[in-house]
Design a protein around this motif. Structure first.
Motif, PDB file in Angstrom:
ATOM      1  N   UNK A  90       0.853  -1.201   0.000  1.00 45.09           N
ATOM      2  CA  UNK A  90       0.000   0.000   0.000  1.00 45.09           C
ATOM      3  C   UNK A  90       0.884   1.245   0.000  1.00 45.09           C
ATOM      4  N   UNK A  91       1.880   1.252   0.868  1.00 41.88           N
ATOM      5  CA  UNK A  91       2.742   2.425   1.004  1.00 41.88           C
ATOM      6  C   UNK A  91       3.462   2.729  -0.315  1.00 41.88           C
ATOM      7  N   UNK A  92       3.944   1.679  -0.962  1.00 39.18           N
ATOM      8  CA  UNK A  92       4.665   1.857  -2.233  1.00 39.18           C
ATOM      9  C   UNK A  92       3.730   2.432  -3.297  1.00 39.18           C
ATOM     10  N   UNK A  93       2.530   1.869  -3.368  1.00 42.47           N
ATOM     11  CA  UNK A  93       1.572   2.304  -4.389  1.00 42.47           C
ATOM     12  C   UNK A  93       1.098   3.735  -4.125  1.00 42.47           C
ATOM     13  N   UNK A 110       1.149  14.874  -8.277  1.00 39.02           N
ATOM     14  CA  UNK A 110       2.044  16.038  -8.348  1.00 39.02           C
ATOM     15  C   UNK A 110       2.202  16.506  -9.789  1.00 39.02           C
ATOM     16  N   UNK A 111       2.445  15.544 -10.674  1.00 41.97           N
ATOM     17  CA  UNK A 111       2.626  15.881 -12.099  1.00 41.97           C
ATOM     18  C   UNK A 111       1.397  16.576 -12.674  1.00 41.97           C
ATOM     19  N   UNK A 170      -0.273  13.369   2.594  1.00 41.09           N
ATOM     20  CA  UNK A 170       1.054  13.662   3.139  1.00 41.09           C
ATOM     21  C   UNK A 170       2.177  13.245   2.198  1.00 41.09           C
ATOM     22  N   UNK A 171       1.862  12.356   1.242  1.00 45.44           N
ATOM     23  CA  UNK A 171       2.886  11.906   0.291  1.00 45.44           C
ATOM     24  C   UNK A 171       3.047  12.874  -0.876  1.00 45.44           C
ATOM     25  N   UNK A 172       2.081  13.761  -1.044  1.00 43.14           N
ATOM     26  CA  UNK A 172       2.101  14.679  -2.180  1.00 43.14           C
ATOM     27  C   UNK A 172       2.903  15.929  -1.813  1.00 43.14           C
ATOM     28  N   UNK A 173       3.937  16.204  -2.607  1.00 42.38           N
ATOM     29  CA  UNK A 173       4.848  17.291  -2.281  1.00 42.38           C
ATOM     30  C   UNK A 173       4.521  18.546  -3.086  1.00 42.38           C
ATOM     31  N   UNK A 209       1.192   6.895  -6.718  1.00 41.20           N
ATOM     32  CA  UNK A 209       0.035   7.748  -7.031  1.00 41.20           C
ATOM     33  C   UNK A 209       0.340   9.211  -6.712  1.00 41.20           C
ATOM     34  N   UNK A 210       1.065   9.433  -5.625  1.00 43.65           N
ATOM     35  CA  UNK A 210       1.404  10.807  -5.229  1.00 43.65           C
ATOM     36  C   UNK A 210       2.227  11.487  -6.319  1.00 43.65           C
TER      37      UNK A 210
END
Ligand code: IMP
Ligand code: MG
Length: 182
Positions: free
Chosen positions: A20-23, A32-33, A58-61, A27-28
């Motif tokens: 889940x964390x990797x996926x 972002x893109x 939180x994964x999206x920068x 997706x993040x």
């Protein structure tokens, strides 16, 4: 990882928290893109999507906002059947890029109605991110923009997904064992 039991039903490990964390990270990067130059509003559909929304957000920068909605169902007195109404949405969506965060799209009925409502509220661009997608269950013409995992038409629990309110706090995702479904 072992099997877990809820309500007399047995579930076996299906998607690990590491997967889940990797996926979610992948997706993040896609989000972002696609969101360069905008400040998207993440719209988490409670209750089930809260772990996924929390991790993805939180994964999206990039600069982004988050808000939470629930959907209220009514039994229609007419043949229209169930109607869903958005509750808790205080943001002005006009001109905004919105990313709806769902735990799972099964028949697609929930997201179909929600998308119509959000477009009526003037959102400029509405995208859908769902951790899980059961394409074989789909009854409505909905195409999610970001999909964590496509899964078969089987019942799963964990990471926000529940069985009668329980199992949402499992960190991994579990699938109903065949023999236990009878
Ligand atoms: P829909 O059928 O796409 O409208 O999905 C409605 C809701 O059913 C989802 O938001 C989930 O709350 C729930 N749901 C669908 N499939 C599952 C499952 O396999 N496990 C737990 N909940 C599910
Ligand atoms: Mg849900």
């Amino acid at each position: 990882m072992r099997e877990v039991t809820y309500d007399g039903l047995t579930f076996e490990p299906y998607i690990t928290k590491e997967q889940i964390e990797k996926r979610v990270g992948e997706l993040a990067r896609e989000v972002e893109r696609d969101c360069k130059g905008t400040v998207p509003l993440f719209l988490c559909v409670l209750n089930g999507a809260f772990p996924f929304a929390s991790d993805l957000f939180r994964a999206v920068d990039i600069d982004a906002e988050i808000s939470f909605i629930r959907l209220k169902s009514y039994e229609g007195t007419e043949s229209s059947g169930k109607v869903k109404e958005i509750i808790g949405l205080s943001e002005d969506l006009r001109g905004r890029k919105v990313i709806v965060i769902e735990d799972i799209i099964d028949t697609g009925n929930t997201i179909f109605k929600l998308l119509a409502d959000l477009n009526n509220k003037g959102a400029d661009d509405v995208k859908v991110a769902t951790l899980l997608f059961k394409p074989d269950s789909l009854q409505k013409p909905v195409t999610p923009d970001y999909v964590g995992f496509e899964i078969p038409k089987k019942f799963i629990i964990g990471y926000g997904l529940d069985l009668d309110g329980l199992a949402r706090n499992l960190r991994d995702i579990y699938i109903l064992k065949e023999e236990s479904a009878e």
